[in-house]
Design an enzyme around this catalytic site. Structure first.
Site, PDB file in Angstrom:
ATOM      1  N   SER A  15     -13.693   6.119   4.796  1.00  0.00           N
ATOM      2  CA  SER A  15     -13.625   6.836   3.528  1.00  0.00           C
ATOM      3  C   SER A  15     -14.391   7.991   3.401  1.00  0.00           C
ATOM      4  O   SER A  15     -15.483   8.184   3.873  1.00  0.00           O
ATOM      5  CB  SER A  15     -13.853   5.956   2.395  1.00  0.00           C
ATOM      6  OG  SER A  15     -13.740   6.552   1.179  1.00  0.00           O
ATOM      7  N   LYS A  68      -5.879  -2.355  -4.653  1.00  0.00           N
ATOM      8  CA  LYS A  68      -5.398  -1.425  -5.802  1.00  0.00           C
ATOM      9  C   LYS A  68      -4.532  -2.209  -6.901  1.00  0.00           C
ATOM     10  O   LYS A  68      -4.625  -2.264  -8.033  1.00  0.00           O
ATOM     11  CB  LYS A  68      -4.450  -0.120  -5.461  1.00  0.00           C
ATOM     12  CG  LYS A  68      -5.271   0.825  -4.876  1.00  0.00           C
ATOM     13  CD  LYS A  68      -4.552   2.079  -4.541  1.00  0.00           C
ATOM     14  CE  LYS A  68      -5.328   3.034  -3.951  1.00  0.00           C
ATOM     15  NZ  LYS A  68      -4.508   4.570  -3.445  1.00  0.00           N
ATOM     16  N   SER A 159      16.478  -2.281  -0.920  1.00  0.00           N
ATOM     17  CA  SER A 159      16.180  -3.083  -2.178  1.00  0.00           C
ATOM     18  C   SER A 159      14.716  -2.969  -2.647  1.00  0.00           C
ATOM     19  O   SER A 159      14.417  -2.928  -4.099  1.00  0.00           O
ATOM     20  CB  SER A 159      16.285  -4.635  -1.560  1.00  0.00           C
ATOM     21  OG  SER A 159      15.401  -4.917  -0.854  1.00  0.00           O
TER      22      SER A 159
HETATM   23  P1  NDP Z   1       2.474   0.881   1.387  1.00  0.00           P
HETATM   24  O1  NDP Z   1       2.174   0.074   2.437  1.00  0.00           O
HETATM   25  O2  NDP Z   1       2.562   0.323  -0.235  1.00  0.00           O
HETATM   26  O3  NDP Z   1       3.944   1.347   1.565  1.00  0.00           O
HETATM   27  C1  NDP Z   1       4.672   1.755   2.836  1.00  0.00           C
HETATM   28  C2  NDP Z   1       5.847   2.533   2.758  1.00  0.00           C
HETATM   29  O4  NDP Z   1       6.058   3.297   3.866  1.00  0.00           O
HETATM   30  C3  NDP Z   1       6.915   1.631   2.603  1.00  0.00           C
HETATM   31  O5  NDP Z   1       8.019   2.044   1.882  1.00  0.00           O
HETATM   32  C4  NDP Z   1       7.598   1.232   4.094  1.00  0.00           C
HETATM   33  O6  NDP Z   1       8.952   1.075   3.986  1.00  0.00           O
HETATM   34  C5  NDP Z   1       7.388   2.693   4.475  1.00  0.00           C
HETATM   35  N1  NDP Z   1       7.275   2.589   6.060  1.00  0.00           N
HETATM   36  C6  NDP Z   1       6.214   2.089   6.758  1.00  0.00           C
HETATM   37  N2  NDP Z   1       6.623   2.111   8.052  1.00  0.00           N
HETATM   38  C7  NDP Z   1       8.022   2.857   8.310  1.00  0.00           C
HETATM   39  C8  NDP Z   1       8.623   3.037   9.096  1.00  0.00           C
HETATM   40  N3  NDP Z   1       8.349   2.922  10.606  1.00  0.00           N
HETATM   41  N4  NDP Z   1       9.915   3.726   8.662  1.00  0.00           N
HETATM   42  C9  NDP Z   1      10.315   3.912   7.654  1.00  0.00           C
HETATM   43  N5  NDP Z   1       9.318   3.571   6.595  1.00  0.00           N
HETATM   44  C10 NDP Z   1       8.267   2.947   6.870  1.00  0.00           C
HETATM   45  O7  NDP Z   1       1.633   2.222   1.475  1.00  0.00           O
HETATM   46  P2  NDP Z   1       1.303   3.207   0.160  1.00  0.00           P
HETATM   47  O8  NDP Z   1       2.258   3.265  -0.648  1.00  0.00           O
HETATM   48  O9  NDP Z   1      -0.004   2.688  -0.342  1.00  0.00           O
HETATM   49  O10 NDP Z   1       0.754   4.379   1.059  1.00  0.00           O
HETATM   50  C11 NDP Z   1       1.793   5.376   1.681  1.00  0.00           C
HETATM   51  C12 NDP Z   1       1.316   6.584   2.506  1.00  0.00           C
HETATM   52  O11 NDP Z   1       0.517   7.329   1.302  1.00  0.00           O
HETATM   53  C13 NDP Z   1       0.131   6.112   3.268  1.00  0.00           C
HETATM   54  O12 NDP Z   1       0.093   6.805   4.362  1.00  0.00           O
HETATM   55  C14 NDP Z   1      -1.063   6.617   2.466  1.00  0.00           C
HETATM   56  O13 NDP Z   1      -2.359   6.880   3.477  1.00  0.00           O
HETATM   57  C15 NDP Z   1      -0.796   7.653   1.946  1.00  0.00           C
HETATM   58  N6  NDP Z   1      -1.611   7.999   0.753  1.00  0.00           N
HETATM   59  C16 NDP Z   1      -2.109   9.246   0.360  1.00  0.00           C
HETATM   60  C17 NDP Z   1      -2.951   9.502  -0.592  1.00  0.00           C
HETATM   61  C18 NDP Z   1      -3.634  10.869  -0.901  1.00  0.00           C
HETATM   62  O14 NDP Z   1      -4.732  11.144  -1.610  1.00  0.00           O
HETATM   63  N7  NDP Z   1      -3.449  11.878   0.096  1.00  0.00           N
HETATM   64  C19 NDP Z   1      -3.188   8.617  -1.832  1.00  0.00           C
HETATM   65  C20 NDP Z   1      -2.336   7.268  -1.626  1.00  0.00           C
HETATM   66  C21 NDP Z   1      -1.590   6.999  -0.487  1.00  0.00           C
HETATM   67  P3  NDP Z   1       9.496  -0.435   3.411  1.00  0.00           P
HETATM   68  O15 NDP Z   1       9.346  -0.854   2.387  1.00  0.00           O
HETATM   69  O16 NDP Z   1      10.879  -0.529   4.160  1.00  0.00           O
HETATM   70  O17 NDP Z   1       8.437  -1.572   4.428  1.00  0.00           O
END
Ligand code: NDP
Length: 279
Positions: A15, A68, A159
């Site tokens: 972090s 979170k 979904s």
């Molecule tokens: P989650 O684990 O909650 O969600 C992940 C998402 O990514 C889901 O929609 C998932 O799809 C999708 N995903 C993962 N792998 C693939 C793939 N190979 N192909 C297509 N879709 C994929 O993560 P978060 O929502 O918490 O975080 C998402 C991103 O945002 C992270 O990279 C995080 O670092 C970034 N972030 C940045 C912040 C900043 O301050 N800059 C703050 C918060 C987050 P599915 O539903 O189909 O599994």
């Protein structure tokens, strides 16, 4: 007297929050102790860490992966939630008011602050979000408040995108007032990533795909004026794809700074000037 803050997560050693908050404290000319707090990955341990911190006189805590949602559920049960945290279903900022534990979410407002710094216009814009995890959910209300006219949510698992929209909209309408009205009068639609076509003012990558070597299945019929990836600190093929089409691009480092600044402001009352930050 110095203020005490922590960021709770697992893993947590990567972090950047302590350095960022020290830069804010330097600018505000106040003394701050901010440290990384590892927590075992279970809800009881998370509650114990938060209780010990605040009972020991802590002033504010950031919450990161994977706590979170647990923080949201706990604040909902024993304390209070800001509207952003309620609609997001997640908390990244804990604070106390009159001895009550409150959960806020500054991720979405942080994104909006960064888009505004970049000069990307949101009012009346057509926005696509790719991804339907916690990060995507946290930006729906701030985008609607910023006046976007249409949001399309594309996800690998359609979904999950549909469920996210349904959860956000029911929570938003329960809030009533201006926020309830926003959700009652706007529409967000879900689709598969490969079905996302046409031109958008802004496309936001809110997936975690940047952590892997995989590529999003983007349609040839998809274009945008500006592309934003919430990820940072590594090459991002999503941004390279749209930069090659002539779009403006940005990674999510500015969002990270802006969400941290909003937490700092909540805890200390000091506004952060991003332009003169020593980072
Ligand atoms: P989650 O684990 O909650 O969600 C992940 C998402 O990514 C889901 O929609 C998932 O799809 C999708 N995903 C993962 N792998 C693939 C793939 N190979 N192909 C297509 N879709 C994929 O993560 P978060 O929502 O918490 O975080 C998402 C991103 O945002 C992270 O990279 C995080 O670092 C970034 N972030 C940045 C912040 C900043 O301050 N800059 C703050 C918060 C987050 P599915 O539903 O189909 O599994």
């Amino acid at each position: 007297m110095s203020k005490r803050f922590i960021v709770i997560g697992n893993p947590i050693s990567h972090s950047k929050s302590p350095e960022i908050h020290q830069a804010f404290a330097k600018q505000a000319d106040i003394k701050v102790h901010y440290h990384r707090q590892y927590c075992p990955n279970d809800t009881d341990s998370f509650h114990a860490v938060v209780e010990a911190f605040f009972h020991g006189g802590g002033d504010g805590a950031n919450v990161t992966v994977p706590f979170k949602q647990a923080a949201h559920d706990w604040c909902r049960e024993v304390g209070g939630l800001t509207p952003y945290a309620r609609v997001a279903g997640a908390v990244n900022t804990l604070f106390r008011q009159a001895d009550i534990l409150f959960g806020g979410n500054t991720d979405g407002p942080g994104l909006i602050a960064h888009l505004q710094q970049l000069g990307w216009s949101l009012s009346g814009s057509n926005v696509a979000i790719i991804g339907a995890g916690g990060a995507a959910r946290g930006i729906i209300l701030p985008l609607l408040e910023a006046g976007v006219s249409n949001i399309t949510l594309a996800n690998r698992t359609v979904s999950k995108a549909e469920q996210l929209i349904s959860d956000c909209y029911s929570e938003g309408q329960l809030l009533g007032g201006d926020i309830g009205e926003l959700f009652a009068t706007s529409r967000t639609q879900a689709c598969a990533i490969e079905s996302l076509t046409g031109h958008y003012d802004i496309i936001i990558n809110a997936t975690s795909i940047g952590l892997s070597d995989e590529r999003l299945p983007l349609s040839d019929q998809l274009s945008c004026t500006a592309a934003y990836d919430m990820m940072y600190g590594r090459p991002l093929p999503f941004l390279e794809h749209f930069a090659a089409q002539g779009a403006q691009t940005s990674d999510g480092y500015g969002m990270l700074l802006a969400q941290a600044a909003l937490s700092f402001e909540r805890w200390t009352g000091h506004s952060v000037d991003m332009h003169t930050l020593d980072l």
